[in-house]
Design a protein around this motif. Structure first.
Motif, PDB file in Angstrom:
ATOM      1  N   LYS A  67       0.784  -1.358   0.024  1.00 19.35           N
ATOM      2  CA  LYS A  67       0.096  -0.084   0.052  1.00 19.35           C
ATOM      3  C   LYS A  67       0.957   1.479   0.011  1.00 19.35           C
ATOM      4  CE  LYS A  67      -4.239   1.761   1.772  1.00 19.35           C
ATOM      5  NZ  LYS A  67      -5.005   1.998   3.094  1.00 19.35           N
ATOM      6  N   GLN A  68       2.087   1.074  -0.043  1.00 20.62           N
ATOM      7  CA  GLN A  68       3.122   2.339   0.285  1.00 20.62           C
ATOM      8  C   GLN A  68       2.747   3.004   1.290  1.00 20.62           C
ATOM      9  OE1 GLN A  68       3.454   3.905  -4.109  1.00 20.62           O
ATOM     10  NE2 GLN A  68       1.886   2.295  -4.351  1.00 20.62           N
ATOM     11  N   LYS A  69       2.543   2.269   2.776  1.00 19.78           N
ATOM     12  CA  LYS A  69       2.508   3.116   3.832  1.00 19.78           C
ATOM     13  C   LYS A  69       3.259   2.322   4.730  1.00 19.78           C
ATOM     14  CE  LYS A  69      -1.220   6.187   3.188  1.00 19.78           C
ATOM     15  NZ  LYS A  69      -2.646   6.677   3.568  1.00 19.78           N
ATOM     16  N   GLY A  70       4.376   1.644   4.493  1.00 20.27           N
ATOM     17  CA  GLY A  70       5.064   0.784   5.327  1.00 20.27           C
ATOM     18  C   GLY A  70       4.814  -0.673   4.984  1.00 20.27           C
ATOM     19  N   GLY A  71       5.774  -1.596   5.419  1.00 22.38           N
ATOM     20  CA  GLY A  71       5.797  -3.035   5.333  1.00 22.38           C
ATOM     21  C   GLY A  71       4.827  -3.718   6.628  1.00 22.38           C
ATOM     22  N   ILE A  72       4.755  -5.128   6.037  1.00 27.10           N
ATOM     23  CA  ILE A  72       3.940  -5.771   7.106  1.00 27.10           C
ATOM     24  C   ILE A  72       4.801  -6.931   7.537  1.00 27.10           C
ATOM     25  CG2 ILE A  72       1.659  -5.173   6.013  1.00 27.10           C
ATOM     26  CD1 ILE A  72       1.744  -8.027   4.760  1.00 27.10           C
ATOM     27  N   GLU A  73       4.287  -7.481   8.776  1.00 28.84           N
ATOM     28  CA  GLU A  73       5.148  -8.790   9.249  1.00 28.84           C
ATOM     29  C   GLU A  73       4.383  -9.664   9.946  1.00 28.84           C
ATOM     30  OE1 GLU A  73       7.679  -6.513  11.696  1.00 28.84           O
ATOM     31  OE2 GLU A  73       6.699  -6.765  13.423  1.00 28.84           O
ATOM     32  N   THR A  74       4.850 -10.671  10.052  1.00 29.04           N
ATOM     33  CA  THR A  74       3.646 -11.845  10.667  1.00 29.04           C
ATOM     34  C   THR A  74       3.608 -11.705  12.076  1.00 29.04           C
ATOM     35  OG1 THR A  74       5.816 -13.158  10.982  1.00 29.04           O
ATOM     36  CG2 THR A  74       4.407 -13.607   8.904  1.00 29.04           C
ATOM     37  N   LYS A  75       2.333 -12.240  12.645  1.00 30.00           N
ATOM     38  CA  LYS A  75       2.194 -11.794  14.078  1.00 30.00           C
ATOM     39  C   LYS A  75       3.421 -12.991  14.707  1.00 30.00           C
ATOM     40  CE  LYS A  75      -2.438 -10.578  14.001  1.00 30.00           C
ATOM     41  NZ  LYS A  75      -3.835 -11.109  13.929  1.00 30.00           N
ATOM     42  N   GLU A  76       3.324 -14.037  14.060  1.00 31.49           N
ATOM     43  CA  GLU A  76       4.213 -15.040  14.576  1.00 31.49           C
ATOM     44  C   GLU A  76       5.637 -14.924  14.601  1.00 31.49           C
ATOM     45  OE1 GLU A  76       4.210 -19.922  14.845  1.00 31.49           O
ATOM     46  OE2 GLU A  76       2.518 -18.984  13.980  1.00 31.49           O
ATOM     47  N   GLU A  77       6.365 -15.520  15.749  1.00 37.43           N
ATOM     48  CA  GLU A  77       8.052 -15.493  15.211  1.00 37.43           C
ATOM     49  C   GLU A  77       8.291 -16.736  14.590  1.00 37.43           C
ATOM     50  OE1 GLU A  77      10.304 -13.837  18.035  1.00 37.43           O
ATOM     51  OE2 GLU A  77       8.781 -12.774  19.137  1.00 37.43           O
ATOM     52  N   PHE A  78       9.463 -17.025  13.779  1.00 39.10           N
ATOM     53  CA  PHE A  78       9.974 -18.327  13.067  1.00 39.10           C
ATOM     54  C   PHE A  78      11.313 -18.254  13.337  1.00 39.10           C
ATOM     55  CE2 PHE A  78       5.811 -16.899  10.800  1.00 39.10           C
ATOM     56  CZ  PHE A  78       5.034 -17.929  11.327  1.00 39.10           C
ATOM     57  N   GLY A  79      11.707 -19.650  13.389  1.00 41.31           N
ATOM     58  CA  GLY A  79      13.120 -20.007  13.312  1.00 41.31           C
ATOM     59  C   GLY A  79      13.539 -20.487  12.125  1.00 41.31           C
ATOM     60  N   SER A  80      14.039 -21.627  11.922  1.00 43.70           N
ATOM     61  CA  SER A  80      14.413 -22.088  10.625  1.00 43.70           C
ATOM     62  C   SER A  80      13.004 -22.806   9.808  1.00 43.70           C
ATOM     63  CB  SER A  80      15.240 -23.220  10.657  1.00 43.70           C
ATOM     64  OG  SER A  80      16.543 -23.005  11.288  1.00 43.70           O
ATOM     65  N   ILE A  81      13.110 -22.118   8.656  1.00 41.51           N
ATOM     66  CA  ILE A  81      11.634 -22.386   7.677  1.00 41.51           C
ATOM     67  C   ILE A  81      11.885 -22.701   6.324  1.00 41.51           C
ATOM     68  CG2 ILE A  81      10.150 -21.037   9.280  1.00 41.51           C
ATOM     69  CD1 ILE A  81      10.229 -18.858   7.147  1.00 41.51           C
ATOM     70  N   GLN A  82      10.806 -23.522   5.777  1.00 37.35           N
ATOM     71  CA  GLN A  82      10.875 -23.553   4.397  1.00 37.35           C
ATOM     72  C   GLN A  82       9.873 -22.659   3.964  1.00 37.35           C
ATOM     73  OE1 GLN A  82       9.519 -27.475   2.709  1.00 37.35           O
ATOM     74  NE2 GLN A  82       8.967 -26.689   0.958  1.00 37.35           N
ATOM     75  N   LEU A  83      10.083 -21.691   2.938  1.00 41.48           N
ATOM     76  CA  LEU A  83       8.848 -21.023   2.764  1.00 41.48           C
ATOM     77  C   LEU A  83       8.483 -20.746   1.195  1.00 41.48           C
ATOM     78  CD1 LEU A  83       7.541 -17.954   3.349  1.00 41.48           C
ATOM     79  CD2 LEU A  83       9.346 -16.955   2.307  1.00 41.48           C
ATOM     80  N   HIS A  84       7.252 -20.813   0.802  1.00 35.54           N
ATOM     81  CA  HIS A  84       6.903 -20.644  -0.374  1.00 35.54           C
ATOM     82  C   HIS A  84       6.292 -18.985  -0.426  1.00 35.54           C
ATOM     83  CE1 HIS A  84       5.313 -21.491  -4.384  1.00 35.54           C
ATOM     84  NE2 HIS A  84       4.256 -20.924  -4.251  1.00 35.54           N
ATOM     85  N   ILE A  85       6.498 -18.532  -1.539  1.00 32.94           N
ATOM     86  CA  ILE A  85       5.816 -17.120  -1.711  1.00 32.94           C
ATOM     87  C   ILE A  85       5.803 -16.774  -3.211  1.00 32.94           C
ATOM     88  CG2 ILE A  85       7.998 -15.789  -1.240  1.00 32.94           C
ATOM     89  CD1 ILE A  85       6.037 -13.895   0.367  1.00 32.94           C
ATOM     90  N   GLU A  86       4.683 -16.108  -3.467  1.00 30.45           N
ATOM     91  CA  GLU A  86       4.630 -15.902  -5.026  1.00 30.45           C
ATOM     92  C   GLU A  86       4.349 -14.289  -5.003  1.00 30.45           C
ATOM     93  OE1 GLU A  86       1.807 -18.228  -6.955  1.00 30.45           O
ATOM     94  OE2 GLU A  86       2.218 -19.815  -5.750  1.00 30.45           O
ATOM     95  N   TRP A  87       4.981 -13.585  -5.887  1.00 29.42           N
ATOM     96  CA  TRP A  87       5.010 -12.214  -6.087  1.00 29.42           C
ATOM     97  C   TRP A  87       5.100 -11.748  -7.592  1.00 29.42           C
ATOM     98  CZ3 TRP A  87       9.536 -10.112  -8.548  1.00 29.42           C
ATOM     99  CH2 TRP A  87      10.667 -11.075  -8.651  1.00 29.42           C
ATOM    100  N   ARG A  88       4.487 -10.522  -7.758  1.00 30.05           N
ATOM    101  CA  ARG A  88       4.443  -9.740  -9.062  1.00 30.05           C
ATOM    102  C   ARG A  88       4.805  -8.588  -9.182  1.00 30.05           C
ATOM    103  NH1 ARG A  88      -1.610 -10.012 -11.097  1.00 30.05           N
ATOM    104  NH2 ARG A  88      -1.507  -8.170  -9.492  1.00 30.05           N
ATOM    105  N   THR A  89       5.555  -8.041  -9.916  1.00 27.71           N
ATOM    106  CA  THR A  89       6.012  -6.630 -10.049  1.00 27.71           C
ATOM    107  C   THR A  89       4.873  -6.146 -11.118  1.00 27.71           C
ATOM    108  OG1 THR A  89       7.655  -6.981 -11.712  1.00 27.71           O
ATOM    109  CG2 THR A  89       8.430  -6.923  -9.598  1.00 27.71           C
ATOM    110  N   PRO A  90       4.760  -4.653 -10.911  1.00 25.71           N
ATOM    111  CA  PRO A  90       3.653  -4.111 -11.726  1.00 25.71           C
ATOM    112  C   PRO A  90       3.793  -4.143 -13.233  1.00 25.71           C
ATOM    113  CG  PRO A  90       4.439  -2.633  -9.994  1.00 25.71           C
ATOM    114  CD  PRO A  90       5.375  -3.738  -9.940  1.00 25.71           C
ATOM    115  N   THR A  91       2.845  -4.454 -13.910  1.00 22.66           N
ATOM    116  CA  THR A  91       2.870  -4.472 -15.416  1.00 22.66           C
ATOM    117  C   THR A  91       3.335  -3.381 -15.977  1.00 22.66           C
ATOM    118  OG1 THR A  91       0.683  -6.035 -15.031  1.00 22.66           O
ATOM    119  CG2 THR A  91       1.375  -5.217 -17.334  1.00 22.66           C
ATOM    120  N   GLU A  92       2.797  -2.272 -15.402  1.00 21.61           N
ATOM    121  CA  GLU A  92       3.291  -0.859 -16.071  1.00 21.61           C
ATOM    122  C   GLU A  92       4.592  -0.687 -15.328  1.00 21.61           C
ATOM    123  OE1 GLU A  92       2.280   3.860 -15.871  1.00 21.61           O
ATOM    124  OE2 GLU A  92       1.063   2.470 -14.959  1.00 21.61           O
ATOM    125  N   VAL A  93       5.777  -0.678 -16.438  1.00 17.43           N
ATOM    126  CA  VAL A  93       7.028  -0.682 -15.902  1.00 17.43           C
ATOM    127  C   VAL A  93       7.464   0.952 -15.552  1.00 17.43           C
ATOM    128  CG1 VAL A  93       9.392  -0.535 -16.723  1.00 17.43           C
ATOM    129  CG2 VAL A  93       7.871  -2.530 -17.028  1.00 17.43           C
TER     130      VAL A  93
END
Ligand code: MG
Length: 241
Positions: free
Chosen positions: A80-106
């Motif tokens: 939203k361009q008003k700061g980052g977000i973080e999880t409520k929970e804390e994590f040690g070592s993990i396997q993470l899956h995450i999908e992301w997309r940069t804006p179509t309009e360059v």
């Protein structure tokens, strides 16, 4: 004498003969049965951090209030361009899956184009950036461990196209006095391509200067960066290691 040498030569064979296949079989522990899910979904033992419906697992990293990023009708969320977000929970070592997309309009160049980031324990960043025909310093492009490790290849998809990270994060180990006795590591697959292979993390991600030891008081939350670009995320899940 001949007999002696014959005996010596056949001793290992005799030893082998006393062995049987069962002696090298391990039956315990029994790996837990996990349903791997379909190709796009999480396995049955995953913690789902975002499935497209709500941000209940996340908070506004600036003030601890409910997460403020935009949820889209296609099951994604956007910075939203008003700061980052973080999880409520804390994590040690993990396997993470995450999908992301940069804006179509360059828009923008270098670090200013589709910049965000996945921070482990709030301080170790795997860079998210539109690195499709967008030159920047190599240890700051997509899938770099920011300012610490250049990805082996650039497996970027074009802007506006969904991309994935599958990341194995092993947290650094500290002793009781706060000395780091083992560095953490990151293994990163970018769109299924291995780009960081068990790379040692030198310390915290620093924009200026050298990595530092993390402050023990920093909560070990997963953090998604707002770098002023409307980058989107979806299908976020992890498994504790
Ligand atoms: Mg970033």
């Amino acid at each position: 004498m001949k007999l002696f040498f014959l005996l010596i030569a056949t001793l290992p064979l005799l030893a082998q003969k006393k062995m049987n296949p069962e002696m090298t079989e391990l039956w315990e522990p029994v790996p837990e049965v996990v349903n791997p899910g379909n190709l796009s979904g999480p396995p049955s033992d995953a913690i789902v951090l975002f499935d497209g419906t709500d941000l209940s697992q996340w908070i506004n990293a600036r003030n601890g209030e409910p997460a403020h990023w935009i949820i889209n009708s296609d099951g994604s969320m956007t910075v939203k361009q008003k700061g980052g977000i973080e999880t409520k929970e804390e994590f040690g070592s993990i396997q993470l899956h995450i999908e992301w997309r940069t804006p179509t309009e360059v828009k923008g160049n270098g670090q200013g184009r589709g910049n965000s980031g996945v921070f482990f324990q709030k301080v170790y960043e795997v860079q998210v950036l539109d690195s499709y025909n967008n030159r920047t310093y190599s240890n700051g492009q997509a899938a770099s461990i920011y300012k610490q490790s250049i990805p082996m290849v650039n497996a970027s998809r074009p802007p506006g196209v969904w991309q994935s990270y599958d990341i194995i994060f092993n947290e650094p180990i500290y002793d009781r006095k706060g000395n780091r006795i083992k560095k953490g590591t990151l293994t990163v697959f970018h769109n299924g391509v291995l780009v960081q292979n068990n790379v040692e993390i030198q310390g915290t991600t620093e924009y200026i200067g050298s990595p530092k030891l993390r402050n023990a008081k920093t909560p070990k939350r997963l953090f998604l960066q707002d770098h002023g670009n409307p980058v989107s995320y979806r299908n976020i899940w992890l498994r504790k290691l």
